[in-house]
Write an enzyme that holds these catalytic residues in place. Structure first.
Site, PDB file in Angstrom:
ATOM      1  N   HIS A   1       0.872  -1.317  -0.071  1.00 35.95           N
ATOM      2  CA  HIS A   1      -0.105   0.164  -0.119  1.00 35.95           C
ATOM      3  C   HIS A   1       0.688   1.216  -0.142  1.00 35.95           C
ATOM      4  O   HIS A   1       0.417   2.343  -0.047  1.00 35.95           O
ATOM      5  CB  HIS A   1      -0.912   0.074   1.222  1.00 35.95           C
ATOM      6  CG  HIS A   1      -0.513   0.085   2.450  1.00 35.95           C
ATOM      7  ND1 HIS A   1      -0.210  -0.733   3.494  1.00 35.95           N
ATOM      8  CD2 HIS A   1      -0.092   1.668   3.003  1.00 35.95           C
ATOM      9  CE1 HIS A   1       0.249  -0.267   4.453  1.00 35.95           C
ATOM     10  NE2 HIS A   1       0.190   1.131   4.489  1.00 35.95           N
TER      11      HIS A   1
ATOM     12  N   ASP B   1       0.247  -7.668   1.508  1.00 31.01           N
ATOM     13  CA  ASP B   1       0.584  -6.180   1.648  1.00 31.01           C
ATOM     14  C   ASP B   1       2.126  -6.098   1.591  1.00 31.01           C
ATOM     15  O   ASP B   1       2.764  -5.135   2.400  1.00 31.01           O
ATOM     16  CB  ASP B   1       0.015  -5.546   2.843  1.00 31.01           C
ATOM     17  CG  ASP B   1      -0.212  -3.977   2.909  1.00 31.01           C
ATOM     18  OD1 ASP B   1      -0.092  -3.581   1.722  1.00 31.01           O
ATOM     19  OD2 ASP B   1       0.225  -3.336   3.967  1.00 31.01           O
TER      20      ASP B   1
ATOM     21  N   GLY C   1       3.146   7.007   7.935  1.00 30.54           N
ATOM     22  CA  GLY C   1       4.626   7.102   7.546  1.00 30.54           C
ATOM     23  C   GLY C   1       5.594   5.794   7.874  1.00 30.54           C
ATOM     24  O   GLY C   1       6.481   5.705   7.024  1.00 30.54           O
ATOM     25  N   ASN C   2       5.126   5.238   8.833  1.00 25.49           N
ATOM     26  CA  ASN C   2       5.824   3.869   9.384  1.00 25.49           C
ATOM     27  C   ASN C   2       5.817   2.753   8.551  1.00 25.49           C
ATOM     28  O   ASN C   2       6.593   2.038   8.655  1.00 25.49           O
ATOM     29  CB  ASN C   2       5.689   3.604  10.887  1.00 25.49           C
ATOM     30  CG  ASN C   2       6.287   4.576  11.862  1.00 25.49           C
ATOM     31  OD1 ASN C   2       6.004   5.159  12.611  1.00 25.49           O
ATOM     32  ND2 ASN C   2       7.640   4.157  11.885  1.00 25.49           N
ATOM     33  N   SER C   3       4.909   2.863   7.592  1.00 21.72           N
ATOM     34  CA  SER C   3       4.395   1.625   6.858  1.00 21.72           C
ATOM     35  C   SER C   3       5.686   1.411   6.179  1.00 21.72           C
ATOM     36  O   SER C   3       6.270   2.076   5.601  1.00 21.72           O
ATOM     37  CB  SER C   3       3.337   2.072   6.020  1.00 21.72           C
ATOM     38  OG  SER C   3       2.077   1.800   6.358  1.00 21.72           O
TER      39      SER C   3
ATOM     40  N   GLY D   1      -6.033 -27.134  -0.280  1.00 23.89           N
ATOM     41  CA  GLY D   1      -7.011 -27.566  -0.969  1.00 23.89           C
ATOM     42  C   GLY D   1      -8.313 -27.846  -0.074  1.00 23.89           C
ATOM     43  O   GLY D   1      -8.881 -28.874  -0.446  1.00 23.89           O
TER      44      GLY D   1
END
Length: 512
Positions: free
Chosen positions: A132, A162, A254-256, A312
């Site tokens: 993201h 992500d 902003g730490n992402s 499965g």
């Protein structure tokens, strides 16, 4: 004297040639290694020598070792791209960005910019960050703590985890963060979060590991259960993987994509989200385990995409209410709803109604345990499953298969189930005939999953509720639910059913 000088010159030239040849050989070999293997070679020659303190914690050594390899990522978005919530470009970290408030599309007169963080994991410039952070970006810049700036190439990104992998080219080896082992992380141990929050320069905060294996229904609200297609005729496959490390280290917007490291300076997770009503730190941060990061990053490097293995099966995570609804005594584990024909589980002897309790000897306390473990593997890898059948414990080894051989055979049913999950925000399981007889009902399905931002959650429809009819039409399966909804001309939905303890329930609410 001249002879001695000539000999020394020859010796020096020979040494330089040997070193140059070794470096060429080393670089060639490193390109063939996984990130973890290449790091072992690097740190064997460049030991970190970081000591973890007890008593009064001291993180100066870990901070000094890690900070130079955590980068500031600045992204540029063209006016037509999806840049985030209405009025806010590129949402990072916000809990409500993943559920609650959907990402909106907006036209901007000028390109917009946003920022996040990333972690360098190889000396030749591979960088891990969040999907993201870079999704839909037209340009990605990477800024180091020494003020160098590089334009990054996107190698691959994966909405299901992500995660994304970038690559920059530098004239000299870059600093890296040592890859750790997220399986060895303990609740209560000290950790550091390193990144670029709120537009600030490199920032280090400390906290502890609050929990492991958190599944929060954050990933891919647009994609989750809506699944993924190789082409429009294929059956979709649910692939979102969530098993977050929870920490109280201060993490903000902003730490992402930044680093979560232990006191030895080893990377144990990639920071991804916070739980907050305001969008700022409120005590709960979440990171993607590094053992999953390794697999995804190596796949991108080697194949350019993620190669997933599938057990499965379709399953329901058990809790007391769901167990009571299904008339079983086990409260923990995964109830097998269905087994894919010719899939790995069927070939290993797993059947509908089995309860999977362990994977590779690890107790399954939540579905995230199975998903994260399998998410670290690819087609052809093997896992040992422990399961209960008729009250007896069994073990079997399942060979994971790729999506093409691990999908349900009924395309129509799968698409119906997916559409219902998107429309109602819920998943459903069938009920054994003897359980229906016990409750005195002739029809019914169990609400086995409730999505946090879905319609059922909004109006308080609980997990474990047995729905006997919708809009006056008896329901026993997905097709009948879909039929009951399609026959109504009203914008309201009426649900009748029974709670796990046998109490009668009726609810009516708008469909939108």
């Amino acid at each position: 004297m001249k002879k001695i000088g000539f000999t020394l010159l020859i010796a020096m030239l020979g040494g330089l040639l040997a070193i140059g040849g070794y470096k060429l050989f080393e670089n060639t070999q490193l390109n063939k290694m996984s990130f973890e293997e290449s790091q072992k070679v690097y740190f064997a020659n460049n030991p970190a020598n970081i000591s973890s303190s007890t008593g009064n914690p001291d993180f100066t050594q870990a901070s000094a070792a890690v900070a130079p390899a955590v980068v500031h990522i600045v992204t540029t978005y063209e006016p037509s791209s999806t840049t985030g919530r209405q009025g806010q470009p590129s949402p990072f970290d916000m809990f409500q960005e993943f559920f609650g408030t959907p990402r909106g599309r907006q036209q901007q007169a000028q390109p917009t910019r946003a920022s996040g963080s990333g972690v360098i994991i190889s000396t030749d410039g591979y960088i891990v960050t969040n999907n993201h952070v870079v999704e839909n970006a037209s340009k990605i810049e990477v800024k180091l703590t020494d003020k160098r700036v590089f334009e990054a190439k996107l190698i691959g990104r994966d909405p299901n985890t992500d995660l994304a992998l970038l690559k920059v080219s530098a004239s000299s080896p870059l600093p890296i963060v040592k890859l750790g082992d997220s399986d060895a992380v303990n609740i209560g141990e000290w950790v550091l979060a390193v990144g670029y929050p709120l537009g600030l320069e490199s920032t280090v905060t400390a906290g502890i590991v609050s929990a492991k294996g958190r599944a929060l229904n954050l990933l891919g609200q647009e994609e989750r259960q809506q699944q993924y297609y190789e082409n429009p005729d294929e059956v979709p496959v649910s692939a979102a993987i969530e098993s977050f490390i929870q920490t109280d280290a201060v993490i903000n917007r902003g730490n992402s994509g930044g680093a979560l490291v232990n006191s030895n300076g080893e990377l144990i997770g990639i920071n991804a989200a916070i739980a907050s009503q305001t969008g700022y730190y409120a005590g709960y941060g979440f990171a993607i385990p590094v053992n999953l990061v390794k697999k995804i990053a190596n796949d991108f490097k080697e194949f350019g995409k993620v190669k997933r293995g599938f057990v499965g099966i379709t399953f329901t995570e058990l809790d007391p209410d769901v167990a009571k609804s299904l008339d079983i005594s086990e409260y923990n584990g995964l109830y097998v709803q269905d087994v894919v024909v010719n899939g790995g589980a069927e070939k290993a002897g797993i059947k509908k109604g089995d309860i999977i309790t362990k994977i590779d000897g690890r107790v399954i306390t939540a579905s995230s345990v199975l998903q994260e473990r399998v998410g670290r593997m690819g087609p052809g890898d093997k896992v040992e499953l422990t399961y209960l059948r008729d009250g007896k414990e069994h073990k079997t080894t399942v060979t994971l298969q790729d999506a093409a051989t691990s999908m349900p055979t009924s395309t129509t049913a799968s698409k119906s189930s997916t559409q219902l999950y998107n429309d109602l925000g819920a998943g459903f399981s069938t009920i054994p005939a003897d359980r229906k007889k016990e409750l005195g009902i002739s029809s019914g399905v169990v609400v086995s999953d409730v999505r946090r931002d879905g319609l059922f959650s909004q109006y308080g429809v609980p997990r474990g509720l047995i729905i006997t009819s919708i809009n006056g039409v008896a329901v026993n399966n997905i097709e009948q639910i879909e039929n009951a909804l399609s026959k109504s001309n009203s914008s309201m939905i009426n649900i009748k059913g029974v709670s796990p303890d046998g109490g009668r329930v009726e609810m009516t609410f708008p469909t939108k």
